[in-house]
Design an enzyme around this catalytic site. Structure first.
Site, PDB file in Angstrom:
ATOM      1  N   ARG A  25      73.577 159.315 -39.082  1.00 21.34           N
ATOM      2  CA  ARG A  25      73.040 158.022 -39.548  1.00 21.34           C
ATOM      3  C   ARG A  25      72.947 157.041 -38.374  1.00 21.34           C
ATOM      4  O   ARG A  25      72.035 156.229 -38.275  1.00 21.34           O
ATOM      5  CB  ARG A  25      73.890 157.445 -40.687  1.00 21.34           C
ATOM      6  CG  ARG A  25      73.447 156.056 -41.081  1.00 21.34           C
ATOM      7  CD  ARG A  25      73.916 155.560 -42.455  1.00 21.34           C
ATOM      8  NE  ARG A  25      75.170 156.076 -42.934  1.00 21.34           N
ATOM      9  CZ  ARG A  25      76.375 155.669 -42.526  1.00 21.34           C
ATOM     10  NH1 ARG A  25      76.491 154.719 -41.606  1.00 21.34           N
ATOM     11  NH2 ARG A  25      77.472 156.202 -43.024  1.00 21.34           N
ATOM     12  N   TYR A  77      49.221 145.481 -46.723  1.00 27.06           N
ATOM     13  CA  TYR A  77      49.473 146.625 -47.602  1.00 27.06           C
ATOM     14  C   TYR A  77      50.171 146.129 -48.889  1.00 27.06           C
ATOM     15  O   TYR A  77      51.100 145.309 -48.808  1.00 27.06           O
ATOM     16  CB  TYR A  77      50.321 147.656 -46.846  1.00 27.06           C
ATOM     17  CG  TYR A  77      50.924 148.713 -47.744  1.00 27.06           C
ATOM     18  CD1 TYR A  77      50.114 149.465 -48.592  1.00 27.06           C
ATOM     19  CD2 TYR A  77      52.291 148.940 -47.756  1.00 27.06           C
ATOM     20  CE1 TYR A  77      50.671 150.423 -49.430  1.00 27.06           C
ATOM     21  CE2 TYR A  77      52.847 149.905 -48.579  1.00 27.06           C
ATOM     22  CZ  TYR A  77      52.036 150.634 -49.431  1.00 27.06           C
ATOM     23  OH  TYR A  77      52.585 151.577 -50.254  1.00 27.06           O
ATOM     24  N   ASP A 149      52.032 144.766 -37.540  1.00 29.68           N
ATOM     25  CA  ASP A 149      51.989 146.083 -38.170  1.00 29.68           C
ATOM     26  C   ASP A 149      50.735 146.769 -37.610  1.00 29.68           C
ATOM     27  O   ASP A 149      49.612 146.411 -37.948  1.00 29.68           O
ATOM     28  CB  ASP A 149      51.924 145.925 -39.692  1.00 29.68           C
ATOM     29  CG  ASP A 149      51.912 147.265 -40.423  1.00 29.68           C
ATOM     30  OD1 ASP A 149      51.506 148.270 -39.796  1.00 29.68           O
ATOM     31  OD2 ASP A 149      52.289 147.307 -41.605  1.00 29.68           O
ATOM     32  N   LYS A 174      51.439 157.713 -41.340  1.00 32.00           N
ATOM     33  CA  LYS A 174      49.976 157.719 -41.177  1.00 32.00           C
ATOM     34  C   LYS A 174      49.579 158.431 -39.882  1.00 32.00           C
ATOM     35  O   LYS A 174      49.916 159.570 -39.699  1.00 32.00           O
ATOM     36  CB  LYS A 174      49.455 156.281 -41.231  1.00 32.00           C
ATOM     37  CG  LYS A 174      50.120 155.419 -42.294  1.00 32.00           C
ATOM     38  CD  LYS A 174      49.949 155.962 -43.700  1.00 32.00           C
ATOM     39  CE  LYS A 174      50.603 155.021 -44.699  1.00 32.00           C
ATOM     40  NZ  LYS A 174      51.113 155.657 -45.884  1.00 32.00           N
TER      41      LYS A 174
END
Ligand code: P1T
Length: 360
Positions: A25, A77, A149, A174
């Site tokens: 983690r 988005y 972004d 993406k």
């Protein structure tokens, strides 16, 4: 090839004394390889790889003091809008403005002195383009940090840090991964202070990218540059085909001269990408018919994979934006979004031609 360190934990030499890695983690060697690669792609000093684009958005916001004001572009988005207006709005004040209007940005920053300006450029789904350099200069005047972004351009076609932004993020789901088989997100910055803050939250909250997905993204990145070239080559042809089609009301693609920000796109980006938005002449029923007829364009959410996708933002990716807001910003029922893949161009055009005929 980089090995996949498919382990949760690492042996320590004595209690509390580890050999560089402790627990996945916190850090993992495969993820470190990916993060070094991502930083280099954006010309950044630091990068973090997380389990989704939305985790990056959440942790970046969480690294700001509660009560801070955040100014965000009015076309983002749908998931980002949902997160800001229904979850993080309990802790922060959000103001949505059209960031392509730099006078309006200046007025808003001057009045509200926000901690962060959140830009998506080109925007999802309207492909509006904000001048990153100009906006970052304005933001500095008012002590506001800037996030871009950069998902739609990928680091191949646009590098916001070099234009003055403080942070860059991508949904790695993406273009960066490019094969529609990983959900992931990344953050890049040159600031050690902010990297440390956001890494602290990643470790404390937990959305670190898994070793296997980090490995897959590393593998995807090997072809990022040639994929982007092909996405763009096909997209330009599809955009021109649509622009000439009599059943199309309007096409939005930054590479077309008719795009309202085409000049800025040419200056700030080194390519135009693979995303196209167009308005079909007709009703919602016609849009649905069109979307159900195409075969090579797969009807699905997401974008940026080698296979072409098609979707209806008002019903799908941007459904969480209230209808009234959608209409105000221009996400209408005849708006269709394409993520143009790298298939043979003739197959893509033929597929669209068949769908137009079905609507007629
Ligand atoms: O899906 P995820 O990896 O969590 O990324 C969220 C995200 C962030 N930013 C932009 C610009 C995005 O487009 C996305 C995700 N977008 C879609 C799923 C979509 O179809 O538009």
């Amino acid at each position: 090839m980089p090995p996949i360190f498919q382990t949760t934990t690492f042996v320590q030499s004595s209690p509390g004394k580890h050999k560089g890695y402790e627990y996945t983690r916190s850090h993992n060697p495969t993820r470190t390889r990916l993060e070094e690669n991502l930083a280099s792609l954006e010309g950044a000093k630091y990068a973090l790889a997380m389990s989704s684009g939305m985790s990056v958005t959440t942790l970046t916001l969480k690294s700001f003091e509660e009560g801070s004001t955040i100014v965000c572009g009015d076309d983002v988005y749908g998931g980002t809008y949902r997160l800001f207006t229904t979850v993080l709005n309990k802790s922060y004040n959000f103001i949505f403005v059209d960031t392509t209007d730099s006078k309006l940005v200046e007025q808003t920053l001057k009045e509200h002195k926000p901690a962060l300006l959140w830009l998506e450029t080109p925007t999802n789904p309207l492909l509006k383009i904000t001048d990153i350099k100009k906006t970052s200069t304005i933001a500095k005047k008012y002590g506001t940090l800037v996030m871009v972004d950069n998902t739609f351009m990928s680091p191949i076609f646009q590098n916001p840090l070099s234009l003055g932004a403080d942070f860059v993020m991508h949904s790695m789901t993406k273009y960066i991964n490019g094969h529609s088989d990983v959900v992931g997100g990344c953050l890049m910055t040159n600031s050690k202070k902010w990297y440390d803050k956001i890494w602290y939250l990643q470790n404390a909250i937990g959305p670190s990218q898994s070793p296997f997905d980090s490995w897959l993204v590393l593998r995807g990145i090997k072809t990022l540059s040639i994929r982007m070239r092909e996405h763009q080559r096909n997209a330009l042809k599809v955009a021109k085909f649509l622009e000439d089609h009599k059943q199309v009301e309007r096409v939005v693609y930054p590479g077309l001269k008719s795009h309202p920000h085409h000049k800025l796109a040419k200056k700030q980006m080194s390519g135009f990408g693979g995303m196209i938005t167009f308005f079909l002449k007709g009703s919602l029923r016609d849009s649905k018919r069109f979307l159900s007829t195409v075969k090579i364009f797969a009807l699905a959410e997401s974008l940026g994979g080698v296979e072409s996708l098609i979707e209806h933002p008002a019903i799908m990716t941007h459904a969480s934006i209230p209808k009234k807001v959608r209409e105000e910003i221009g996400i209408s029922d005849n708006l269709i979004r394409l993520s143009v893949g790298i298939e043979h161009i003739d197959d893509l055009i033929l597929d669209l031609e068949k769908a137009f005929k079905a609507v007629k």
